[in-house]
Scaffold this active site. Structure first.
Site, PDB file in Angstrom:
ATOM      1  N   ARG A  45       0.811  -1.226   0.000  1.00  0.00           N
ATOM      2  CA  ARG A  45       0.000   0.000   0.000  1.00  0.00           C
ATOM      3  C   ARG A  45       0.842   1.272   0.000  1.00  0.00           C
ATOM      4  NH1 ARG A  45      -4.179  -1.265   4.774  1.00  0.00           N
ATOM      5  NH2 ARG A  45      -2.486  -2.679   5.397  1.00  0.00           N
TER       6      ARG A  45
ATOM      7  N   THR B 161       2.253 -13.443  11.170  1.00  0.00           N
ATOM      8  CA  THR B 161       3.182 -12.893  12.165  1.00  0.00           C
ATOM      9  C   THR B 161       3.890 -13.967  12.977  1.00  0.00           C
ATOM     10  OG1 THR B 161       1.217 -12.572  13.562  1.00  0.00           O
ATOM     11  CG2 THR B 161       2.063 -10.643  12.383  1.00  0.00           C
TER      12      THR B 161
ATOM     13  N   ASN C 277      -6.143  -4.450  20.499  1.00  0.00           N
ATOM     14  CA  ASN C 277      -4.833  -5.083  20.371  1.00  0.00           C
ATOM     15  C   ASN C 277      -3.861  -4.188  19.606  1.00  0.00           C
ATOM     16  OD1 ASN C 277      -2.740  -6.993  20.229  1.00  0.00           O
ATOM     17  ND2 ASN C 277      -3.556  -7.840  18.308  1.00  0.00           N
TER      18      ASN C 277
ATOM     19  N   ARG D 215      24.762  24.167   5.076  1.00  0.00           N
ATOM     20  CA  ARG D 215      24.879  22.821   4.528  1.00  0.00           C
ATOM     21  C   ARG D 215      25.888  22.008   5.341  1.00  0.00           C
ATOM     22  NH1 ARG D 215      26.273  23.893  -1.546  1.00  0.00           N
ATOM     23  NH2 ARG D 215      26.491  21.615  -1.536  1.00  0.00           N
TER      24      ARG D 215
ATOM     25  N   LYS E 178      28.804  26.151   3.341  1.00  0.00           N
ATOM     26  CA  LYS E 178      28.976  24.708   3.165  1.00  0.00           C
ATOM     27  C   LYS E 178      30.407  24.329   3.510  1.00  0.00           C
ATOM     28  CE  LYS E 178      30.401  22.747  -0.355  1.00  0.00           C
ATOM     29  NZ  LYS E 178      31.677  22.077  -0.809  1.00  0.00           N
TER      30      LYS E 178
ATOM     31  N   TYR F  88      28.058  33.381  -0.551  1.00  0.00           N
ATOM     32  CA  TYR F  88      28.273  31.950  -0.527  1.00  0.00           C
ATOM     33  C   TYR F  88      29.692  31.684  -0.042  1.00  0.00           C
ATOM     34  CZ  TYR F  88      29.520  27.266  -1.974  1.00  0.00           C
ATOM     35  OH  TYR F  88      29.980  25.982  -1.966  1.00  0.00           O
TER      36      TYR F  88
ATOM     37  N   ASN G 226      34.883  40.226   8.628  1.00  0.00           N
ATOM     38  CA  ASN G 226      33.610  40.653   8.037  1.00  0.00           C
ATOM     39  C   ASN G 226      33.593  40.296   6.561  1.00  0.00           C
ATOM     40  OD1 ASN G 226      31.079  42.609   8.476  1.00  0.00           O
ATOM     41  ND2 ASN G 226      31.951  43.008   6.467  1.00  0.00           N
TER      42      ASN G 226
ATOM     43  N   ALA H  45      28.457  41.899   1.467  1.00  0.00           N
ATOM     44  CA  ALA H  45      27.336  41.373   0.687  1.00  0.00           C
ATOM     45  C   ALA H  45      27.799  40.878  -0.680  1.00  0.00           C
ATOM     46  CB  ALA H  45      26.280  42.456   0.517  1.00  0.00           C
TER      47      ALA H  45
ATOM     48  N   SER I 231      32.133  44.026  -0.550  1.00  0.00           N
ATOM     49  CA  SER I 231      30.977  43.464  -1.249  1.00  0.00           C
ATOM     50  C   SER I 231      31.310  43.086  -2.691  1.00  0.00           C
ATOM     51  CB  SER I 231      29.833  44.482  -1.251  1.00  0.00           C
ATOM     52  OG  SER I 231      29.410  44.742   0.058  1.00  0.00           O
TER      53      SER I 231
END
Length: 453
Positions: free
Chosen positions: A18, A85, A174, A320, A338, A353, A364, A367, A392
């Site tokens: 099922r 069973t 049961n 990650r 990551k 990233y 630091n 961006a 940045s």
């Protein structure tokens, strides 16, 4: 109970048709752990010296691998035919013949079974019971086998289709899970016959057999959740919801604040220390630890990460596997980290990233900074020292080392090592060509017009 030996048999050979799946039913996951894995963990939690036997069938090799990740001592027995069973339990006849004090029979598709219920059944064996059936009291007993008691003893388990009108009024049902005195287990299970409409050997028949032999058979109440079996994807989702609700409550009672508990999802091994604050819509994958005082802002996705004390994550952050944030480190909105160590007090504030890297303390990251760690074939590492500033929209092309105190000018492409306290600029010289913008616009309009003809 420490002085009583125990064999626990997990029945994990069902076809699970099922589920409509190409893999064994018991390998489907709740909170990132296969169903059978949840059962193994509960069994181990109830008794860390338990002797574990797993009866396998479909996808036997994969089931063995899944169980092997949790238990290195489990033994496996294959049920080659599906004949009920009791027949499944007898696949582990070799283990049954070892004369354990207690024998527990549980199912690989009941992931919400708790250690307390397993201990309760064994405690009754220690007190003199020969068979203990785990029963439950659902709001609607329709469809379940009824536990028929007399003077506190369990005398029969009657399936609903075979029950009398009075028996159908019984709400004690049961749950399927059972504990047996090891002295009688093999003899009773071997005596089960298949004289029923399906020609199968039912484990529940041992109740009638034991009662006829004058053995002490009882039933105990366990929470309904403990005996919920999974037969299809809808029930899998329902069990996931129950597991998550249980986990959320445990986490909050341990001192963690969940602003909108129903929107936070944990993995089976998530570790959250006290005084952590978790905002709405946060997902934890496997192998995450969050230390005290950290704040996880909304819509963050975290997997395989270690978040240090008083660190700050998100909103909309993705950590990650291999991400490690030091004390008071920050990974802000729309950042991805990551396989990287972010040092104490370091900041990766937004739109960056950082992969396969080390970022030193108090550094630091501006961006839009990215570590270019992959050349299409190999991964390379970027090492950034402490108290550095990376402006940045800079691209850091690995392998690369940037020293302590370095200042990387915004918009730079850095390909060579930068020594300590240096200023690094990696920009192309800007050239302005007067009037060329209009020429380009006319050129592009003509190209577009030709395409549309």
């Amino acid at each position: 109970m420490a002085s009583r030996s125990c064999l626990t048999i997990i029945l994990a050979a069902g076809e699970g048709t099922r589920m409509k799946s190409s893999m064994s039913k018991v390998l489907h996951e709740i909170a990132g752990l296969p169903l059978v894995g949840h059962v193994v963990k509960a069994v181990q939690g109830a008794d860390d010296e338990v002797d574990l036997a797993v009866v396998v069938g479909r996808g036997a090799e994969d089931v063995q691998k899944a169980v092997g990740k949790i238990s290195t001592t489990a033994r496996f027995y294959e049920q080659t035919e599906r004949l009920g069973t009791a027949h499944a339990v007898l696949a582990a006849r070799e283990a049954l013949a070892e004369n354990h004090d207690d024998v527990l029979v549980v199912f690989g598709d009941t992931p919400l079974i708790e250690e307390t219920s397993l201990r309760a059944a064994r405690n009754k064996l220690a007190e003199g019971a020969d068979i203990v059936v785990m029963g439950f009291r659902p709001e609607n007993p329709t469809g379940y086998g009824r536990l028929v008691e007399e003077n506190g003893k369990l005398i029969a388990i009657v399936e609903e289709k075979d029950a009398t009108d009075d028996q159908r009024k019984i709400i004690f049902c049961n749950g399927g899970l059972m504990a047996l005195n090891g002295k009688h287990a093999l003899q009773l299970i071997s005596a089960v016959k298949n004289d029923n409409s399906k020609g199968e050997y039912y484990l529940t028949d041992v109740v009638k057999l034991a009662h006829a032999q004058g053995l002490n058979v009882i039933a105990i109440d366990v929470p309904v959740e403990n005996v919920i079996g999974i037969n299809n994807r809808a029930e899998l989702a329902e069990a996931e919801a129950l597991w998550q609700a249980r986990k959320r409550r445990d986490v909050m009672l341990s001192g963690v604040t969940l602003i909108a508990p129903e929107t936070v999802f944990f993995a089976h091994d998530t570790l959250i220390e006290a005084d952590v604050l978790i905002e709405p819509n946060v997902f934890f994958g496997a192998k995450v630890t969050v230390e005290s005082g950290a704040v996880i802002h909304a819509f963050s996705h975290i997997e395989g990460a270690h978040i240090g004390a008083n660190a700050n994550v998100g909103p909309f952050a993705r950590l990650r596997p291999g991400a490690k944030l030091g004390t008071k480190a920050k990974v802000g909105n729309f950042c991805e980290v990551k396989n990287a160590d972010i040092g104490t007090g370091a900041k990766v504030n937004h739109l960056s990233y950082i992969g396969d890297a080390t970022v030193g303390a108090e550094t630091n990251i501006g961006a839009g900074v990215i570590t270019c760690n992959y050349d299409g074939y190999n991964k390379f590492k970027t090492i950034i020292g402490s108290n550095a500033f990376v402006g940045s929209n800079s691209a850091l092309v690995a392998p690369l080392t940037i020293g302590n105190g370095v200042y990387v000018a915004s918009g730079s492409v850095i390909t060579d090592e930068v020594p300590e306290n240096a200023l690094a600029l990696g920009r192309a010289r800007q050239v302005n060509k007067e009037g060329r913008a209009e020429v380009l616009r006319e050129k592009y309009k003509a190209i577009k017009a030709n395409k549309n003809k």
